[in-house]
Design an enzyme around this catalytic site. Structure first.
Site, PDB file in Angstrom:
ATOM      1  N   ILE A 167      24.573   9.916  68.239  1.00  0.00           N
ATOM      2  CA  ILE A 167      24.760   8.466  68.187  1.00  0.00           C
ATOM      3  C   ILE A 167      25.144   8.041  66.772  1.00  0.00           C
ATOM      4  O   ILE A 167      24.741   8.686  65.795  1.00  0.00           O
ATOM      5  CB  ILE A 167      23.489   7.724  68.652  1.00  0.00           C
ATOM      6  CG1 ILE A 167      22.278   8.101  67.792  1.00  0.00           C
ATOM      7  CG2 ILE A 167      23.222   7.995  70.122  1.00  0.00           C
ATOM      8  CD1 ILE A 167      21.024   7.305  68.118  1.00  0.00           C
TER       9      ILE A 167
ATOM     10  N   ASP B 276      11.082  11.117  72.603  1.00  0.00           N
ATOM     11  CA  ASP B 276      11.620  12.442  72.305  1.00  0.00           C
ATOM     12  C   ASP B 276      10.973  12.947  71.020  1.00  0.00           C
ATOM     13  O   ASP B 276      10.607  12.160  70.137  1.00  0.00           O
ATOM     14  CB  ASP B 276      13.143  12.394  72.146  1.00  0.00           C
ATOM     15  CG  ASP B 276      13.782  13.772  72.244  1.00  0.00           C
ATOM     16  OD1 ASP B 276      13.056  14.738  72.554  1.00  0.00           O
ATOM     17  OD2 ASP B 276      14.997  13.881  72.013  1.00  0.00           O
TER      18      ASP B 276
ATOM     19  N   TYR C  39      12.438  15.834  64.169  1.00  0.00           N
ATOM     20  CA  TYR C  39      12.459  14.388  64.377  1.00  0.00           C
ATOM     21  C   TYR C  39      11.489  13.986  65.480  1.00  0.00           C
ATOM     22  O   TYR C  39      11.080  14.795  66.314  1.00  0.00           O
ATOM     23  CB  TYR C  39      13.868  13.920  64.762  1.00  0.00           C
ATOM     24  CG  TYR C  39      14.256  14.335  66.156  1.00  0.00           C
ATOM     25  CD1 TYR C  39      14.080  13.486  67.238  1.00  0.00           C
ATOM     26  CD2 TYR C  39      14.783  15.600  66.402  1.00  0.00           C
ATOM     27  CE1 TYR C  39      14.413  13.874  68.526  1.00  0.00           C
ATOM     28  CE2 TYR C  39      15.117  16.001  67.681  1.00  0.00           C
ATOM     29  CZ  TYR C  39      14.930  15.134  68.745  1.00  0.00           C
ATOM     30  OH  TYR C  39      15.241  15.537  70.013  1.00  0.00           O
TER      31      TYR C  39
END
Length: 244
Positions: free
Chosen positions: A190, A173, A162
């Site tokens: 999340i 990130d 990701y």
């Protein structure tokens, strides 16, 4: 005592890189190394000036993150020097603490309100773009590369690559940059991830647009995610490991 502790902590932060660097050197390094010649009349003067420069460099970086984004360097130095020397100050320490706290709170609230408005406007416009789908929760996504097959449950572990971005394009990130995918239980991230990745099959690539209420909320995450931030993720599902 508290002031002394804070000063010692600040000095420790400045000196930490020096200590870390010294540990990497050979065991044959002498216990006492030769230092550059002082630029002032004695070692203490040169050390003091050098310490001030190091503290200033680190403190200057932190000032960039202060709510409101502004400060008066001359008055900042004057206040610092006044307390350090024990001179008569223009305000009491109690007033200084109270005023500083109130100022930070005020501008944090202003910045949070601006962030909430900007992110809401972004999502409102984004959902009208071609290929964007919206779930009942408000999660938005685009199927970049479709795939067929089983989809993970919230209790499963998944392996993914990701990259994460803010709406201004800042990357916060990336497992791709680290060169290593991550594995995690899908119900321990999340809510936007938990919901979104369950839509995917192994081999699929999705782009997610996650509203703040499905991400890090009104507070954000210190140092990386602002309050009310919409998070944009490019996600590739590599593997599903069903829970036993």
């Amino acid at each position: 005592m508290k002031k002394v502790f804070l000063l010692v902590a600040a000095i420790a932060i400045v000196l930490a890189p020096v200590e870390a660097k010294s540990k990497k050197k050979s065991k044959k390094t002498p216990l006492v190394e030769e230092v550059p010649a002082p630029l002032f009349t004695n070692d203490v003067d040169s050390m003091s000036y050098a310490l001030g420069m190091n503290l200033g460099a680190n403190f200057g970086e932190n000032l960039k993150n202060i709510p409101g984004g502004k400060s008066n360097a001359d008055l900042l130095i004057k206040g610092f020097a006044t307390v350090l020397k024990g001179d008569s100050a223009l305000m009491t320490q109690e007033f200084a603490n109270e005023y500083f706290g109130s100022y930070i709170t005020k501008y944090q609230q202003l910045e949070a309100g601006k962030s909430k408005t900007e992110n809401a406007a972004y999502l409102e416009e984004n959902k009208t773009k071609e290929g964007v789908q919206v779930t009942e929760s408000g999660l938005q996504y685009i199927v970049v590369t479709p795939a067929e097959g089983a989809k993970p449950l919230a209790t499963d572990k998944v392996k993914v690559h990701y990259e994460g971005f803010l709406i201004n394009g800042d990357k916060f990130d990336s497992s791709v940059d680290r060169g290593e995918p991550i594995v995690f239980p899908l119900n321990q991230v999340i809510p936007g991830w938990t919901e979104g990745v369950q839509l995917m099959s192994t081999g699929a690539k999705y782009k997610f647009f996650i509203p703040y209420n499905l991400a890090y909320g009104e507070q954000g995450r210190q140092g990386a995610i602002p309050p009310y931030a919409t998070l944009i993720f490019d996600v590739e599902l590599l593997e599903i490991n069903p829970a036993e």
